[in-house]
Structure formats: structure tokens, C-alpha cells
Design an enzyme around this catalytic site. Structure first.
Site, short mmCIF file in Angstrom:
data_model
loop_
_atom_site.label_atom_id
_atom_site.label_comp_id
_atom_site.label_asym_id
_atom_site.label_seq_id
_atom_site.Cartn_x
_atom_site.Cartn_y
_atom_site.Cartn_z
CD GLU A 126 -3.46 -6.36 4.29
OE1 GLU A 126 -2.60 -5.46 4.33
OE2 GLU A 126 -3.69 -7.05 3.27
CD GLU B 20 -2.90 -1.21 2.32
OE1 GLU B 20 -4.14 -1.09 2.18
OE2 GLU B 20 -2.36 -1.42 3.42
#
Length: 696
Positions: free
Chosen positions: A126, A106
């Protein structure tokens, strides 16, 4: 102190991420990145910035050491860091090598330009913690690799090679050379060519047939996700990237992330994640404890267990000598090992030359003299103390000083086994679970005299062979099998009271277990459980007899191996079939015991089986057999098919509330048919319940 090192090379500022072991994006590192960007912005001589990692890796994402602490959300959080990068008036280049995972990816997506080595790996994992990427990953990734690729990566959490997306907007270029030098060159190119700063957020996220695609994807994910809410939330977030402006999509992602953080499934997965890491720590065995080199391994017994154990070491590139007194058994064992590797080659999971290299490390023997120079020997012979005695006396006389002598016993007293040698400090339990080359769990049984050096070595070798090693003290059955005893006993007692095998297994499997207790008994072999019960009956005359299970074993119904146990099995198949003969035996035993069958609910089945695990687990903790409650959870998650989304028996009890667990036990205690005294809550359980505390 900042974990981001700042230096200027020519007209380019270099921000190096340095937070071992994976450059986790902890508070100090996040602060350092922001400070570095601001410093570069204020320096007129600096025209561009490069962010890169240390020690051959970019970033593994969030710093797990900060989970549950104020630092985890302290400003600058990752959203803020990415915003500072994205709004910088000077080009920022992400130079990616090694692993670029989760928040690390990210972060890279927030940079204006990206360069990667072709050997780098990327992931947004995640979902494996019951979450979704929370710093813009669900909004930015679809914009650079396409909606379908992004959704697949996010929903699966799979790690993929960075080069997989060559030609997409994910990376501007790839390099096989000097990453840092090439990144600096890329950083200089933008101001030289007066190129506008590219922001991923400004790219479109579209799909030519979005509506039918997301409908199709939802159906597939629903079937796959089952007990896990995160995959469908991931789909919602990616859909928001397509249907909403970027900032609205980002708000949707944050909302969904917050919702998932509150789910019991995510709490369970996060608990399991940290519990597995804690399990590798032995409180009195420090990191500085000396370990022994394990260069050659011996395995005694060429049966299914022995050959499975051998495969673990062959996979790790460690030579193995497998010993059996019978050449026929050796030949079968070697054939089994060869078939495993041939199967991997056929499925494309291994190259033929790699399989041949592994098999070349395998040696056989029918004489203990072959073990004169091994560093570790593991016996996997019949579960009988007399047999173990002969093996360990022979090993003691044969193996070199310093060799580790390990037993794969699942229930027997390791201290007695160690007593058959003149070197009890070198004796340890290494309890593998069948099939040993597949199951992750390794129970490391620490004897009363097992040395710290041996413990450190075995825990290290556990990692080498990619097992989850959990330490247990010495008792009958150690952690896993000691607990499974009362778990299966409750199932068998409920058979007596009115339940059917199908009803019991269905209730437990609906709860989430991979397999119900009676199917599991058939798979493991009824004769094994029967042998253990007969020994326990002799040692404890007051122990409740398992009349139905014993009767089936007396009839030669040992489960799948005999095509008959609690169920009937067709030759060569493992699907359990209803058997009227079992019904007849159950009814006959009930009459002999004077029991009138009653209706038993699925709720009662689940509570009696699961709380039996909890109560015995609490006793194990009290006695110091397990180091921590989370170790018990890991044993059951990795070795016994306990539902991962429930976090293990002790975590599940914490979630239910120990007061509620204790109250249910009071009701079970009133049942005259149960094991006397068992449903008296363990003192530790009662103490924690009274204090409003939890096991974990």
C-alpha cells in the site's frame, strides 16, 4: 452474483475466491466470503472452513476496479469480513498460493490457521500508493513475523517469498504437495485435537529495545521517504501495535490511513497507478484484435541506443540480430551488451548461466540480408531524414511481408518515414529512452496508416519487454520531446534574463525533478538539441533563437560527452562543476541582446518551466496527439524524471487549479523576451478553467 464459490468436502466447507485476474476483494467477493462463513456456521455437519484462491493465486488485495466507487467501502468492508472470520466458532484456514498481497494478506492474517505453498509470494504494497495497510496489516503482521521484519515489509512494500518466514507464526505449515488437500487436513486437525482457535490479534507485539529501535528506524525512514508521508505513518502504525492494545492500535491505523488518503502525494501516486493501466488501452484497438508473432527481432545501429534496445528483447528471451555497417561499431555494441550482463552477474542479480543464455540469443550482421526473416526490426540510426530514408527503402525491399518496420525517431515525421516504403500500414514508431534497457517509457507512435494489428502487436510486445507503452500521434517531437522543447526554452530564456544554470537546476530539482533542464541537456548531448533547433529555425523563421545554448554548441560544448556544456565535467565523472567560461558567454550574449539581468525567484523558475509543459500538453490533447491527459503524465513520470509525488504535469496543474495556472500564464505573456504567442493559454486549458473542470 457472488465471486466466492462454496462447496462442502466431507466435514470441511471450501470457500474459493474467484474474481479474475487476481481475485481482488471486490464487494461481491467480500459478500460471498461472509455468506460462506455464516452458511458453514449454520451447518452442523461442517466442522471447519478453508478459504483458498482460484487460478493459482490467493488474492492480490483490493479490487482496483472499485476504486472511487461506492462499492469500495460498502459493507461488508474488509474489516467486517475479517471480524466475521476471526469470531467464527469454527476454525477457518487460509490456503495460500501464488500472490497474497495487500488486503489478501490481511484476510489471511484474520484466519485462525494458515498454510502456504513454498512458491507463494506475500506483500503489503500500500505504501506505493501513498497509503498504509488499512485492514489491520500494521497490527497483525508484527505479531507473527516480528516488529523489524514487519516494518521493513510495510515501509518498502516489497514482495517477498512466503517461505522467508518459515518457523514464524505467519504460516502454521508449508506444503509442496496438494494445497487444497493439505489445507483440508489442517482444518480437520483443529477440531480433532480440540485445539483452541488462534487469533493473531491475541498474540503479543513486542521488541526488546523498542524505543531506540523506533528512533533509529525513524531517522532512516525520514532520509529515505523525503517527499512521501506514508513511510513515516507506517512506522507510527507499527509502533502503535507495540505500545497499544490491539483495538487501540487498529483505531490508530484507521486514523492514519484516513489522513494519508487526503494527502496530495497519495492522490498523485494513485493517479499514476491507474494512469499507467489506462495508457495500455487504445480506444479503437480492441482486445480481440489479431496480433503478430514476434519470434525474431532486428535492431539497426549498435550504438548506445541500439544495444540498449537489443537488451530488452534478449531479457525477454527473444533472439536479436543487431546490424551495423561498421564491424568496429558492432564489436563495441556487443561488448557493451556483454558488460551489462556481466555487471548483473557480479551484483548477484543474475546467474552466470542465465547471462550466457541471453547472450547466446544475440547475433550480428553487416548486411541487410540478415533481416529477410525477422518479425520486427527497429532502426536506431542518426536522427536525419535522409539517413532514415535509405534505411527504410532497404528494409522495404529486404524484409518479409508482415514484418513490422519500426523507427526509434524522437522527433521526425513518421508519416514521411512510412512513405519511403510500399507498406506504410506496417510502419510504426517505437521511441525508446536512453538508457533503453533501463528507462521504462516506450512512446508508440501511430502513423496515419499504421494498422490496428500492428498497434496491438507493438503494445503487446511493450508488455513483454516490461515497458510502459504510451501511444502518440505524429507531430514534431511526439508527446515527450515536443513538450520538453518549451520547457527547456523557458529555462534558456531565464538564463538570458538573469538566472544562472545552477539556480535554474536547483529550483527544478528542489521541486522534485530527478535532474534540472540544463543538466539534462548536458546529459542528452547539446549537439542533439542544437540539430533540432537548427531544423526548427529553418522551418519556422519567426522562432525565438536560443542564443546562449547555440553559442555554447558553436564552441563545441556539447555536455558530458565533451566534458563541457552548461557545466564543466572532469574526465570520467558526471558531477557538474561551475565553469566561469559559461558565465562569460552568458554575459556576452546578454550584452549583444541588450538585456539587463534581473533577479529571478525559484517560484518563477518552477512555474515557467512546469506550466510550459502544461500549456503544450493541453495543445497536444486538443490536437489528439495524446489519447488522454493521464498518458501525458505517464510519459513525464516514466521518461523525463517528473516528480512522482506530484503525479505528472497535467495532474499537478489540476491540483494547483487551472484558473491559477491560467492567471500565471497571463503574467508570463507580458514578458517581451518570451516566445511570441506561447503563453497564450491553450483553448482547452482556458475552457476547462472557465468551467471549473480538470484535465484528468
Amino acid at each position: 452474483m457472488s465471486n466466492a464459490h462454496y462447496e462442502v468436502k466431507g466435514d470441511v466447507a471450501l470457500i474459493r475466491l474467484d474474481n479474475p485476474p487476481v481475485n481482488g476483494l471486490g464487494y461481491e467477493l467480500r459478500r460471498g466470503i461472509v455468506d460462506g462463513i455464516r452458511k458453514a456456521e449454520q451447518d452442523e455437519a461442517v466442522r471447519a472452513v478453508v478459504i483458498t484462491g482460484s487460478n493459482g493465486t490467493f488474492s492480490g488485495g483490493a479490487d482496483i476496479r472499485e476504486f472511487g466507487t461506492p462499492k469500495m467501502t460498502a459493507e461488508p468492508n474488509l474489516h467486517t469480513v475479517i471480524n466475521v472470520i476471526e469470531t467464527s466458532n469454527k476454525p477457518v484456514v487460509a490456503a495460500v498460493d501464488g500472490n497474497c498481497m495487500g488486503g489478501g494478506l490481511e484476510l489471511a492474517l484474520g484466519c485462525h490457521f494458515r498454510i502456504s505453498t513454498r512458491s507463494a509470494s506475500i506483500a503489503l504494497p500500500e505504501v506505493k500508493l501513498g497509503l498504509l495497510p488499512g485492514a489491520g496489516g500494521t497490527q497483525r503482521l508484527p505479531r507473527v513475523v516480528g516488529v523489524e521484519h514487519a516494518l521493513n515489509m510495510i515501509v518498502s512494500g516489497t514482495t517477498v517469498p512466503a517461505r522467508m518466514f518459515e518457523g514464524s507464526a505467519l504460516f502454521d505449515t508449508y506444503t509442496d504437495g496438494d494445497l487444497e488437500a493439505d489445507a483440508i487436513a489442517l482444518a480437520q486437525k483443529a477440531p480433532d485435537e480440540k485445539k483452541p482457535l488462534k487469533r493473531v490479534r491475541d498474540l503479543p507485539a513486542s521488541h526488546p529495545r523498542a524505543e531506540p529501535f523506533f528512533l533509529y528506524a525513524r531517522n532512516g525512514i525520514s532520509q529515505m521517504a523525503k517527499n512521501y508521508p506514508a513511510p513515516l505513518k507506517c512506522l507510527e502504525a507499527v509502533r502503535a501495535a507495540v505500545e497499544k492494545p490491539f483495538d487501540e492500535g487498529l483505531r490508530t491505523e484507521r486514523q492514519l490511513f484516513a489522513e494519508l488518503m487526503q494527502t496530495p502525494e497519495s492522490a498523485a501516486l494513485r493517479h499514476a497507478f491507474f494512469a499507467e493501466r489506462e495508457a495500455s488501452k487504445v480506444p479503437d484497438v480492441g482486445k480481440d484484435t489479431t496480433t503478430r508473432d514476434i519470434k525474431q527481432v532486428g535492431v539497426i545501429g549498435a550504438g548506445t541506443m541500439g544495444s540498449g534496445i537489443a537488451i530488452n528483447f534478449l531479457n525477454a528471451g527473444i533472439p536479436v540480430t543487431i546490424l551495423d555497417m561498421k564491424q568496429e561499431s558492432l564489436d563495441k555494441g556487443v561488448a557493451h551488451i556483454r558488460s551489462v550482463y556481466e555487471g548483473r552477474v557480479k551484483k548477484g542479480k543474475m546467474k552466470q548461466e542465465d547471462a550466457e543464455q541471453k547472450l547466446a540469443l544475440l547475433h550480428t550482421a553487416t548486411d541487410y540480408d540478415a533481416y529477410s526473416d525477422v518479425d520486427l526490426v527497429i532502426e536506431a540510426v542518426f536522427e536525419d531524414m535522409g539517413v532514415k530514408q535509405k534505411v527504410f527503402e532497404t528494409l522495404d525491399a529486404t524484409c518479409k511481408p508482415g514484418a513490422i518496420l519500426a523507427s526509434n525517431t524522437s522527433t521526425l515525421d513518421l508519416n514521411r518515414i512510412a512513405g519511403f516504403t510500399k507498406r506504410p500500414e506496417d510502419v510504426v514508431g517505437m521511441h525508446f529512452f536512453s538508457p533503453a534497457n533501463v528507462m521504462k517509457l516506450l512512446e508508440v507512435v501511430r502513423g496515419g496508416k499504421t494498422s490496428k494489428e500492428v498497434m496491438a502487436t507493438v503494445m503487446k510486445i511493450g508488455k513483454t519487454i516490461k515497458k510502459t507503452a504510451v501511444v502518440s500521434g505524429v507531430c514534431d517531437g511526439f508527446i515527450g520531446n515536443r513538450m520538453v522543447g518549451p520547457y527547456q526554452r523557458e529555462a534558456l530564456i531565464m538564463l538570458e534574463e538573469g538566472a544562472t544554470p545552477q539556480q535554474i537546476d536547483k529550483a527544478i530539482e528542489k521541486f522534485g525533478f530527478v535532474m534540472g533542464p540544463l543538466r539534462m541537456a548536458d546529459l542528452a548531448g547539446g549537439d542533439i538539441g542544437w540539430a533540432i533547433r537548427k531544423r526548427q529555425y529553418e522551418e519556422n523563421p519567426d522562432m525565438k533563437r536560443m542564443v546562449i545554448a547555440d553559442r555554447l554548441c558553436e564552441m563545441g560544448r556539447y555536455g558530458q560527452k565533451t566534458n563541457a556544456g552548461f557545466y564543466r565535467y572532469e574526465e570520467g565523472k558526471r558531477d557538474p562543476q561551475h565553469d566561469p567560461e559559461v558565465e562569460r558567454v552568458i554575459e556576452e550574449c546578454r550584452k549583444e541582446m541588450g538585456i539587463t539581468p534581473r533577479k529571478i525567484s525559484s517560484k518563477e523558475i518552477v512555474e515557467r518551466c512546469v506550466y510550459a509543459l502544461v500549456n503544450e500538453g493541453a495543445r497536444i490533447l486538443e490536437e489528439g496527439i495524446a489519447q488522454r491527459a493521464s498518458d501525458i503524465d505517464i510519459v513525464y513520470l516514466t521518461g523525463y524524471g517528473f516528480p512522482v509525488h506530484r503525479g505528472g504535469p497535467m495532474h499537478y496543474a489540476d491540483q494547483v487549479g487551472l484558473i491559477n495556472v491560467e492567471r500565471a500564464m497571463e503574467q508570463f505573456r507580458a514578458n517581451p523576451n518570451v516566445q511570441p504567442g506561447f503563453w497564450e493559454p491553450a483553448p482547452l486549458l482556458s475552457k476547462l478553467a472557465n468551467e471549473g473542470k480538470t484535465f484528468n
